[in-house]
Design a protein around this motif. Sequence first.
Motif, PDB file in Angstrom:
ATOM      1  N   GLU A  28       0.638  -1.280  -0.191  1.00 38.06           N
ATOM      2  CA  GLU A  28      -0.092  -0.102  -0.054  1.00 38.06           C
ATOM      3  C   GLU A  28       0.829   0.987  -0.137  1.00 38.06           C
ATOM      4  O   GLU A  28       1.914   1.393   0.814  1.00 38.06           O
ATOM      5  N   TRP A  29       0.709   2.134  -0.939  1.00 36.50           N
ATOM      6  CA  TRP A  29       1.392   3.205  -0.950  1.00 36.50           C
ATOM      7  C   TRP A  29       1.080   4.420   0.005  1.00 36.50           C
ATOM      8  O   TRP A  29      -0.335   4.631   0.205  1.00 36.50           O
ATOM      9  N   THR A  30       1.970   4.975   0.590  1.00 40.76           N
ATOM     10  CA  THR A  30       1.684   6.140   1.661  1.00 40.76           C
ATOM     11  C   THR A  30       2.581   7.519   1.087  1.00 40.76           C
ATOM     12  O   THR A  30       3.447   7.101   0.535  1.00 40.76           O
ATOM     13  N   GLY A  41       5.011   6.335  -1.571  1.00 41.51           N
ATOM     14  CA  GLY A  41       5.858   5.019  -1.906  1.00 41.51           C
ATOM     15  C   GLY A  41       5.671   4.334  -0.923  1.00 41.51           C
ATOM     16  O   GLY A  41       4.604   4.320  -0.030  1.00 41.51           O
ATOM     17  N   HIS A  42       6.604   3.302  -0.652  1.00 43.58           N
ATOM     18  CA  HIS A  42       6.412   2.390   0.573  1.00 43.58           C
ATOM     19  C   HIS A  42       7.690   2.808   1.384  1.00 43.58           C
ATOM     20  O   HIS A  42       8.664   2.409   1.071  1.00 43.58           O
ATOM     21  N   PRO A  43       7.340   3.062   2.611  1.00 38.61           N
ATOM     22  CA  PRO A  43       8.250   3.552   3.553  1.00 38.61           C
ATOM     23  C   PRO A  43       9.299   2.499   4.047  1.00 38.61           C
ATOM     24  O   PRO A  43      10.613   2.883   3.912  1.00 38.61           O
ATOM     25  N   VAL A  44       8.995   1.224   4.115  1.00 41.51           N
ATOM     26  CA  VAL A  44      10.088   0.210   4.453  1.00 41.51           C
ATOM     27  C   VAL A  44      11.056   0.052   3.270  1.00 41.51           C
ATOM     28  O   VAL A  44      12.110  -0.207   3.391  1.00 41.51           O
ATOM     29  N   GLU A  45      10.390  -0.077   2.129  1.00 43.95           N
ATOM     30  CA  GLU A  45      11.279  -0.231   0.984  1.00 43.95           C
ATOM     31  C   GLU A  45      12.183   0.892   0.616  1.00 43.95           C
ATOM     32  O   GLU A  45      13.363   0.577   0.169  1.00 43.95           O
ATOM     33  N   ILE A  46      11.766   2.132   0.712  1.00 45.40           N
ATOM     34  CA  ILE A  46      12.450   3.142   0.727  1.00 45.40           C
ATOM     35  C   ILE A  46      13.571   3.315   1.563  1.00 45.40           C
ATOM     36  O   ILE A  46      14.684   3.626   1.276  1.00 45.40           O
ATOM     37  N   LYS A  47      13.385   2.974   2.638  1.00 42.71           N
ATOM     38  CA  LYS A  47      14.294   3.058   3.705  1.00 42.71           C
ATOM     39  C   LYS A  47      15.305   1.941   3.338  1.00 42.71           C
ATOM     40  O   LYS A  47      16.655   2.176   3.346  1.00 42.71           O
ATOM     41  N   GLN A  48      14.967   0.634   2.996  1.00 41.96           N
ATOM     42  CA  GLN A  48      15.822  -0.254   2.569  1.00 41.96           C
ATOM     43  C   GLN A  48      16.724   0.209   1.512  1.00 41.96           C
ATOM     44  O   GLN A  48      17.991  -0.174   1.302  1.00 41.96           O
ATOM     45  N   LEU A  49      16.307   0.965   0.445  1.00 33.08           N
ATOM     46  CA  LEU A  49      16.829   1.424  -0.746  1.00 33.08           C
ATOM     47  C   LEU A  49      18.121   2.406  -0.322  1.00 33.08           C
ATOM     48  O   LEU A  49      19.364   2.125  -0.511  1.00 33.08           O
ATOM     49  N   ARG A 107       9.824  -0.877  -8.793  1.00 33.74           N
ATOM     50  CA  ARG A 107       8.438  -1.122  -8.173  1.00 33.74           C
ATOM     51  C   ARG A 107       7.800   0.261  -7.755  1.00 33.74           C
ATOM     52  O   ARG A 107       6.671   0.297  -7.853  1.00 33.74           O
ATOM     53  N   HIS A 108       8.722   1.084  -7.701  1.00 38.65           N
ATOM     54  CA  HIS A 108       8.180   2.670  -7.588  1.00 38.65           C
ATOM     55  C   HIS A 108       7.939   3.391  -8.620  1.00 38.65           C
ATOM     56  O   HIS A 108       7.741   4.624  -8.732  1.00 38.65           O
ATOM     57  N   GLY A 109       8.129   2.748 -10.061  1.00 38.44           N
ATOM     58  CA  GLY A 109       7.989   3.521 -11.200  1.00 38.44           C
ATOM     59  C   GLY A 109       9.066   4.043 -11.533  1.00 38.44           C
ATOM     60  O   GLY A 109       9.147   5.084 -12.435  1.00 38.44           O
ATOM     61  N   GLY A 110      10.424   4.013 -10.815  1.00 38.88           N
ATOM     62  CA  GLY A 110      11.658   4.699 -11.330  1.00 38.88           C
ATOM     63  C   GLY A 110      12.715   3.841 -11.668  1.00 38.88           C
ATOM     64  O   GLY A 110      12.554   2.566 -12.296  1.00 38.88           O
TER      65      GLY A 110
END
Length: 187
Positions: free
Chosen positions: A30-32, A68-76, A155-158
Amino acid sequence: YFDFIIDANARMKSLIRDLLDYSRLGAVIEWTQVDGNSIWANVLADLDTAIKNANAVIKSDPLPVFKGHPVEIKQLFQNLLANAIKFRKKEVVPQIEVSVSDAETHWKFAIKDNGIGIDEQHKEKIFLIFQRLHSKTEYEGTGIGLSICRRIAERHGGDITAKSKPEHGATFIVTLPIKQAKGGDQR
């Protein structure tokens, strides 16, 4: 033999953890709204020991709020910062700069370091799963981190790319859409 077994066990645990992280990237999310500055503060806190041990100097532009997805962005961001610290030159203080610019359709994040760099011929190979340019004795890791970064960006379109020359550091450029295709404003 015991040291070898303990070391192999630690590597296997790390590999399994990284594979689980990679496999979870296929789940529906879910995007937030993601506060880039908050995520970055958490990344710095998580990597505090590594930053201090390396005496790394890190500078960052203020980061935007985006969808975006906070957990994935943090991992990135965490994978990219950890690599910038890990792949440093011996006897050189790591200098890492994070910048962001607002392109017309995408945020452009650049993570630049003064590390060992990457040969031009390996620019794409580093994003493939299990592809390592260095032995495990030189640099720890499983060879999954950058493939996770690419998968998260896509996955985030980038997208994610690298610019580098050996011994002249590396710059990883991550682009993430400002607006979703469905028209939702992500600013």
